[in-house]
Design a protein around this motif. Structure first.
Motif, PDB file in Angstrom:
ATOM      1  N   LYS A 230      -7.649   6.324   7.508  1.00 53.15           N
ATOM      2  CA  LYS A 230      -7.218   7.049   6.302  1.00 53.15           C
ATOM      3  C   LYS A 230      -5.958   6.464   5.675  1.00 53.15           C
ATOM      4  CE  LYS A 230      -9.240  11.221   8.265  1.00 53.15           C
ATOM      5  NZ  LYS A 230      -9.694  10.548   9.515  1.00 53.15           N
ATOM      6  N   ILE A 231      -5.664   5.224   5.994  1.00 54.59           N
ATOM      7  CA  ILE A 231      -4.502   4.546   5.418  1.00 54.59           C
ATOM      8  C   ILE A 231      -4.980   3.777   4.197  1.00 54.59           C
ATOM      9  CG2 ILE A 231      -2.689   2.834   5.831  1.00 54.59           C
ATOM     10  CD1 ILE A 231      -2.909   3.595   8.826  1.00 54.59           C
ATOM     11  N   HIS A 232      -4.454   4.111   3.048  1.00 54.38           N
ATOM     12  CA  HIS A 232      -5.012   3.558   1.811  1.00 54.38           C
ATOM     13  C   HIS A 232      -3.922   3.307   0.780  1.00 54.38           C
ATOM     14  CE1 HIS A 232      -4.432   7.525   0.036  1.00 54.38           C
ATOM     15  NE2 HIS A 232      -5.029   8.040   1.089  1.00 54.38           N
ATOM     16  N   GLY A 233      -4.288   2.561  -0.256  1.00 51.44           N
ATOM     17  CA  GLY A 233      -3.396   2.324  -1.386  1.00 51.44           C
ATOM     18  C   GLY A 233      -3.896   3.078  -2.610  1.00 51.44           C
ATOM     19  N   GLN A 234      -3.458   2.593  -3.775  1.00 52.64           N
ATOM     20  CA  GLN A 234      -3.855   3.225  -5.037  1.00 52.64           C
ATOM     21  C   GLN A 234      -4.289   2.149  -6.030  1.00 52.64           C
ATOM     22  OE1 GLN A 234       0.013   5.157  -5.776  1.00 52.64           O
ATOM     23  NE2 GLN A 234      -1.021   7.124  -5.649  1.00 52.64           N
ATOM     24  N   THR A 235      -5.104   2.559  -6.984  1.00 48.82           N
ATOM     25  CA  THR A 235      -5.403   1.682  -8.119  1.00 48.82           C
ATOM     26  C   THR A 235      -4.689   2.230  -9.345  1.00 48.82           C
ATOM     27  OG1 THR A 235      -7.406   2.934  -8.666  1.00 48.82           O
ATOM     28  CG2 THR A 235      -7.649   1.024  -7.214  1.00 48.82           C
ATOM     29  N   MET A 236      -4.346   1.334 -10.274  1.00 48.52           N
ATOM     30  CA  MET A 236      -3.612   1.762 -11.467  1.00 48.52           C
ATOM     31  C   MET A 236      -3.917   0.822 -12.623  1.00 48.52           C
ATOM     32  SD  MET A 236      -0.158   0.701  -9.547  1.00 48.52           S
ATOM     33  CE  MET A 236      -0.956   1.393  -8.107  1.00 48.52           C
ATOM     34  N   GLN A 237      -3.667   1.297 -13.820  1.00 48.84           N
ATOM     35  CA  GLN A 237      -3.906   0.509 -15.023  1.00 48.84           C
ATOM     36  C   GLN A 237      -2.567   0.112 -15.628  1.00 48.84           C
ATOM     37  OE1 GLN A 237      -7.104  -0.303 -16.000  1.00 48.84           O
ATOM     38  NE2 GLN A 237      -6.088  -1.777 -17.308  1.00 48.84           N
ATOM     39  N   PRO A 238      -2.192  -1.179 -15.563  1.00 52.80           N
ATOM     40  CA  PRO A 238      -0.911  -1.597 -16.144  1.00 52.80           C
ATOM     41  C   PRO A 238      -0.904  -1.452 -17.668  1.00 52.80           C
ATOM     42  CG  PRO A 238      -1.805  -3.262 -14.644  1.00 52.80           C
ATOM     43  CD  PRO A 238      -2.895  -2.279 -14.908  1.00 52.80           C
ATOM     44  N   SER A 239       0.287  -1.451 -18.212  1.00 54.27           N
ATOM     45  CA  SER A 239       0.456  -1.310 -19.665  1.00 54.27           C
ATOM     46  C   SER A 239       0.820  -2.630 -20.334  1.00 54.27           C
ATOM     47  CB  SER A 239       1.540  -0.268 -19.957  1.00 54.27           C
ATOM     48  OG  SER A 239       1.152   1.000 -19.487  1.00 54.27           O
ATOM     49  N   ILE A 240       0.551  -3.744 -19.659  1.00 53.44           N
ATOM     50  CA  ILE A 240       0.841  -5.053 -20.243  1.00 53.44           C
ATOM     51  C   ILE A 240      -0.031  -5.252 -21.484  1.00 53.44           C
ATOM     52  CG2 ILE A 240       0.780  -7.547 -19.845  1.00 53.44           C
ATOM     53  CD1 ILE A 240       1.195  -6.934 -16.868  1.00 53.44           C
ATOM     54  N   PRO A 241       0.558  -5.606 -22.619  1.00 56.11           N
ATOM     55  CA  PRO A 241      -0.246  -5.776 -23.843  1.00 56.11           C
ATOM     56  C   PRO A 241      -1.146  -7.018 -23.753  1.00 56.11           C
ATOM     57  CG  PRO A 241       2.015  -6.445 -24.220  1.00 56.11           C
ATOM     58  CD  PRO A 241       1.999  -5.810 -22.876  1.00 56.11           C
ATOM     59  N   SER A 242      -2.340  -6.889 -24.312  1.00 54.30           N
ATOM     60  CA  SER A 242      -3.286  -8.004 -24.339  1.00 54.30           C
ATOM     61  C   SER A 242      -3.000  -8.877 -25.557  1.00 54.30           C
ATOM     62  CB  SER A 242      -4.717  -7.483 -24.400  1.00 54.30           C
ATOM     63  OG  SER A 242      -5.628  -8.540 -24.518  1.00 54.30           O
ATOM     64  N   MET A 243      -2.825 -10.200 -25.310  1.00 54.74           N
ATOM     65  CA  MET A 243      -2.545 -11.143 -26.400  1.00 54.74           C
ATOM     66  C   MET A 243      -3.808 -11.812 -26.923  1.00 54.74           C
ATOM     67  SD  MET A 243       0.636 -10.774 -26.806  1.00 54.74           S
ATOM     68  CE  MET A 243       2.118 -10.232 -25.946  1.00 54.74           C
ATOM     69  N   GLN A 244      -4.745 -12.104 -26.023  1.00 54.65           N
ATOM     70  CA  GLN A 244      -5.959 -12.815 -26.436  1.00 54.65           C
ATOM     71  C   GLN A 244      -7.214 -12.168 -25.867  1.00 54.65           C
ATOM     72  OE1 GLN A 244      -5.028 -16.779 -25.036  1.00 54.65           O
ATOM     73  NE2 GLN A 244      -4.144 -17.360 -27.003  1.00 54.65           N
ATOM     74  N   GLY A 245      -7.170 -10.854 -25.751  1.00 56.77           N
ATOM     75  CA  GLY A 245      -8.327 -10.129 -25.252  1.00 56.77           C
ATOM     76  C   GLY A 245      -8.397  -9.992 -23.753  1.00 56.77           C
ATOM     77  N   GLU A 246      -7.434 -10.574 -23.036  1.00 55.19           N
ATOM     78  CA  GLU A 246      -7.439 -10.446 -21.575  1.00 55.19           C
ATOM     79  C   GLU A 246      -7.088  -9.003 -21.187  1.00 55.19           C
ATOM     80  OE1 GLU A 246      -3.084 -11.199 -22.394  1.00 55.19           O
ATOM     81  OE2 GLU A 246      -5.019 -11.726 -23.285  1.00 55.19           O
ATOM     82  N   LYS A 247      -7.506  -8.661 -19.966  1.00 52.92           N
ATOM     83  CA  LYS A 247      -7.214  -7.329 -19.433  1.00 52.92           C
ATOM     84  C   LYS A 247      -6.500  -7.458 -18.101  1.00 52.92           C
ATOM     85  CE  LYS A 247     -10.991  -4.903 -21.750  1.00 52.92           C
ATOM     86  NZ  LYS A 247     -12.153  -3.981 -21.557  1.00 52.92           N
ATOM     87  N   TYR A 248      -5.940  -6.328 -17.665  1.00 47.78           N
ATOM     88  CA  TYR A 248      -5.185  -6.321 -16.418  1.00 47.78           C
ATOM     89  C   TYR A 248      -5.570  -5.086 -15.601  1.00 47.78           C
ATOM     90  CZ  TYR A 248      -2.280  -9.641 -18.959  1.00 47.78           C
ATOM     91  OH  TYR A 248      -1.836 -10.717 -19.683  1.00 47.78           O
ATOM     92  N   THR A 249      -5.575  -5.263 -14.311  1.00 49.77           N
ATOM     93  CA  THR A 249      -5.725  -4.131 -13.392  1.00 49.77           C
ATOM     94  C   THR A 249      -4.790  -4.368 -12.206  1.00 49.77           C
ATOM     95  OG1 THR A 249      -7.304  -2.694 -12.241  1.00 49.77           O
ATOM     96  CG2 THR A 249      -7.592  -5.067 -11.956  1.00 49.77           C
ATOM     97  N   ALA A 250      -4.523  -3.323 -11.484  1.00 51.50           N
ATOM     98  CA  ALA A 250      -3.595  -3.446 -10.358  1.00 51.50           C
ATOM     99  C   ALA A 250      -3.966  -2.453  -9.262  1.00 51.50           C
ATOM    100  CB  ALA A 250      -2.154  -3.199 -10.823  1.00 51.50           C
ATOM    101  N   TYR A 251      -3.581  -2.810  -8.066  1.00 54.13           N
ATOM    102  CA  TYR A 251      -3.755  -1.881  -6.954  1.00 54.13           C
ATOM    103  C   TYR A 251      -2.692  -2.158  -5.891  1.00 54.13           C
ATOM    104  CZ  TYR A 251      -6.175  -5.695  -4.433  1.00 54.13           C
ATOM    105  OH  TYR A 251      -6.503  -6.873  -3.817  1.00 54.13           O
ATOM    106  N   THR A 252      -2.524  -1.200  -4.990  1.00 50.93           N
ATOM    107  CA  THR A 252      -1.609  -1.377  -3.867  1.00 50.93           C
ATOM    108  C   THR A 252      -2.397  -1.300  -2.566  1.00 50.93           C
ATOM    109  OG1 THR A 252      -1.098   0.995  -3.718  1.00 50.93           O
ATOM    110  CG2 THR A 252       0.339  -0.364  -5.106  1.00 50.93           C
ATOM    111  N   MET A 253      -1.865  -1.955  -1.558  1.00 53.92           N
ATOM    112  CA  MET A 253      -2.462  -1.889  -0.232  1.00 53.92           C
ATOM    113  C   MET A 253      -1.347  -1.782   0.796  1.00 53.92           C
ATOM    114  SD  MET A 253      -3.704  -5.890  -0.092  1.00 53.92           S
ATOM    115  CE  MET A 253      -4.449  -5.765   1.523  1.00 53.92           C
ATOM    116  N   ARG A 254      -1.641  -1.101   1.879  1.00 50.67           N
ATOM    117  CA  ARG A 254      -0.672  -0.964   2.967  1.00 50.67           C
ATOM    118  C   ARG A 254      -1.076  -1.878   4.112  1.00 50.67           C
ATOM    119  NH1 ARG A 254       3.471   2.111   2.742  1.00 50.67           N
ATOM    120  NH2 ARG A 254       3.636   3.736   1.149  1.00 50.67           N
ATOM    121  N   GLN A 255      -0.129  -2.697   4.552  1.00 57.49           N
ATOM    122  CA  GLN A 255      -0.384  -3.629   5.633  1.00 57.49           C
ATOM    123  C   GLN A 255       0.605  -3.383   6.773  1.00 57.49           C
ATOM    124  OE1 GLN A 255      -0.124  -7.234   2.995  1.00 57.49           O
ATOM    125  NE2 GLN A 255      -2.082  -7.722   3.970  1.00 57.49           N
ATOM    126  N   PRO A 256       0.160  -3.511   8.020  1.00 51.17           N
ATOM    127  CA  PRO A 256       1.050  -3.276   9.162  1.00 51.17           C
ATOM    128  C   PRO A 256       2.213  -4.258   9.167  1.00 51.17           C
ATOM    129  CG  PRO A 256      -0.999  -4.315   9.865  1.00 51.17           C
ATOM    130  CD  PRO A 256      -1.191  -3.919   8.436  1.00 51.17           C
TER     131      PRO A 256
END
Length: 495
Positions: A134-160
């Motif tokens: 049950k050890i998990h991270g999160q996903t999130m949507q960054p607010s970085i503006p798109s210059m040429q149609g690219e997109k961004y996504t982000a997530y976190t992970m927990r590592q020992p």
């Protein structure tokens, strides 16, 4: 007398020439230096333990480091949980053996060793095992503006974080050792344990059971010895976290050293001069049995136990009379006698420390009840009730970590809070009252990591535990431990 018969397996274990437990096996000691383990009830030497050299500590840490990157890293979260549950099964199967080892070396009452130390070790191991998947991270949507149609996504992970140094005190060595084992192994870390030189045997036996449970060699290592052994462990280059339970001065020194060692993580569960507030509406007859148990369990040698009692003036005389009567009825004797209610202090060094506090109280005419050292063999003192001159009285300030209770009266809630918080410690506190509204108003004002109402001392794995001020930093249990044993990694993806 109902003296417990020592098991043959216990007799056999304590007569071994104990070394360390490194990479899944018992190892012979390199040094001839040894420490005697003394039964505090009889003052007889029952075994000796080795004092680890720096080379032996390095071997144990190297084994844990290799296991972290290979054997344990290749073990799935589900398997980690299964193996911890199997270890819990084996603790249950060997419960009497482990309980007797604890009682022989700590003076803990045999029924307490059975029904608290060993039984709760099983409960905590199973609780930690349940977190493995049950050890998990999160996903999130960054607010970085798109210059040429690219997109961004982000997530976190927990590592020992890696290899953990677990430094364990003498009062509940098996249970507290398993708090550290459970937290480390559940999150994917490996561990090197350094038990107290007074109480080493139960953790050496547990390490053997861990191999039987299928936990890979090197995941749990045990090195024995004195404070120098702990220093070698803290300073090892592969140690990424130190988990320490013990005294405030030692904890502060460990925290300072860990910071110097490239900011090694550290969690400190230290001492306390814990407060219990008896409000005006409290029924003394109703609360006294629970309060006695919480205060004098294991002769008061519990970091969370109350030592400072604040009694509303209207209840003060009644409380003193009834508490005195109750503690004078305690049957003091052998911890292996199932009918004993109060055993010895755990070791000579602590016995001498408590004697000094009792002598101070006698010199200042502060003893209400008890206050004496029992004549004869063993580290026995009477359960003791003291009056104090005020909140700056040394006996009201310094932690005795024993069966010594200080009492003082208060009149108003404001006076109570001021006096309760007049301490460098902040581990635990309790409020005893049937007025829930008043208790709920007082709780936020009390400077302590844990506050109980109509109970004290006893812990649950689902509830975080730790102190404020000089009583430590970090939290054990619940899901709070996960942050201390893992690194949070952020990942951003452009697509």
């Amino acid at each position: 007398m109902s003296e417990v018969q020592i098991l043959a397996s216990v007799q056999q274990f304590i007569t071994r020439q104990h070394g360390h437990f490194i990479h899944g096996q018992c190892t012979d000691a390199e040094s001839s230096e040894r420490v005697a383990l003394v039964n505090p009830a009889t003052e007889q030497v029952i075994a000796t333990i080795a004092v680890a050299t720096e080379h032996e500590v390095d071997q144990a840490v190297q084994s844990a480091h290799d296991a972290f990157h290979h054997a344990w890293a290749d073990t799935s979260p589900y398997e980690r949980g299964q193996k911890l549950n199997k270890l819990a099964d084996l603790v249950e199967q060997h419960a009497e053996e482990l309980a007797q080892l604890e009682t022989l070396t700590t003076g803990k009452l045999i029924n307490l060793s059975r029904h608290l130390e060993v039984a709760q070790t099983v409960v905590f191991l199973r609780y930690f095992a349940g977190w493995a998947t049950k050890i998990h991270g999160q996903t999130m949507q960054p607010s970085i503006p798109s210059m040429q149609g690219e997109k961004y996504t982000a997530y976190t992970m927990r590592q020992p974080i890696g290899v953990v140094a677990g430094i364990v005190p003498w009062n509940f060595s098996l249970m507290i050792g398993c708090w550290k084992i459970g937290a480390a192994l559940t999150t994917g870390c490996t561990i090197v344990l350094k038990p107290s030189e007074f109480t080493t045997l139960s953790l050496l036996r547990l390490a053997e059971l861990a191999i039987e449970a299928g936990i890979p060699a090197g995941v749990i290592n045990v090195v024995t010895g004195t404070g120098q052994t702990g220093q070698y462990l803290i300073d090892s280059k592969y140690i990424k976290k130190v988990s320490f339970t013990g005294s405030v001065p030692t904890g502060i020194a460990i925290g300072q050293q860990a910071m110097k060692n490239d900011l090694t993580r550290v969690s400190l569960e230290l001492g306390g001069k814990n407060a219990a507030a008896i409000l005006a509406d409290a029924n003394i007859d109703e609360i006294l049995p629970t309060l006695l148990q919480a205060t004098f369990v294991h002769q008061g040698q519990v970091c969370a136990a109350p030592e400072r009692f604040f009694i509303h003036q209207s209840k003060y005389d009644e409380f003193i009379e009834k508490l005195t009567g109750a503690i004078q009825q305690f049957k003091i004797g052998s911890p292996l006698d199932e009918s004993t209610m109060f055993g010895p202090l755990s070791n000579k060094a602590h016995f001498d420390k408590v004697k000094q506090y009792l002598q101070m109280a006698q010199n200042n005419d502060q003893v209400i009840s008890g206050g004496k050292v029992l004549a004869g063999i063993g580290y026995f003192v009477e359960p003791t009730l003291l009056k104090v001159t005020g909140v700056d009285d040394p006996l009201f300030i310094e932690e005795t970590f024993g069966p010594v209770v200080d009492v003082i009266a208060f009149e108003s809630d404001e006076e109570l809070i001021t006096m309760m918080n007049h301490s460098r410690f902040g581990l635990t506190a309790s409020v005893w009252s049937n007025d829930l509204a008043k208790a709920l108003r007082l709780i936020p004002q009390i400077e302590a990591g844990s506050v109980w109402v109509n109970m004290h001392t006893f812990l649950d794995p689902a509830v975080p535990f730790g102190g404020v001020k000089a009583s430590g930093q970090g939290r054990e249990f619940s899901d709070a431990f996960i942050e201390d044993y893992t690194e949070l990694k952020s990942v951003m993806i452009r697509y």
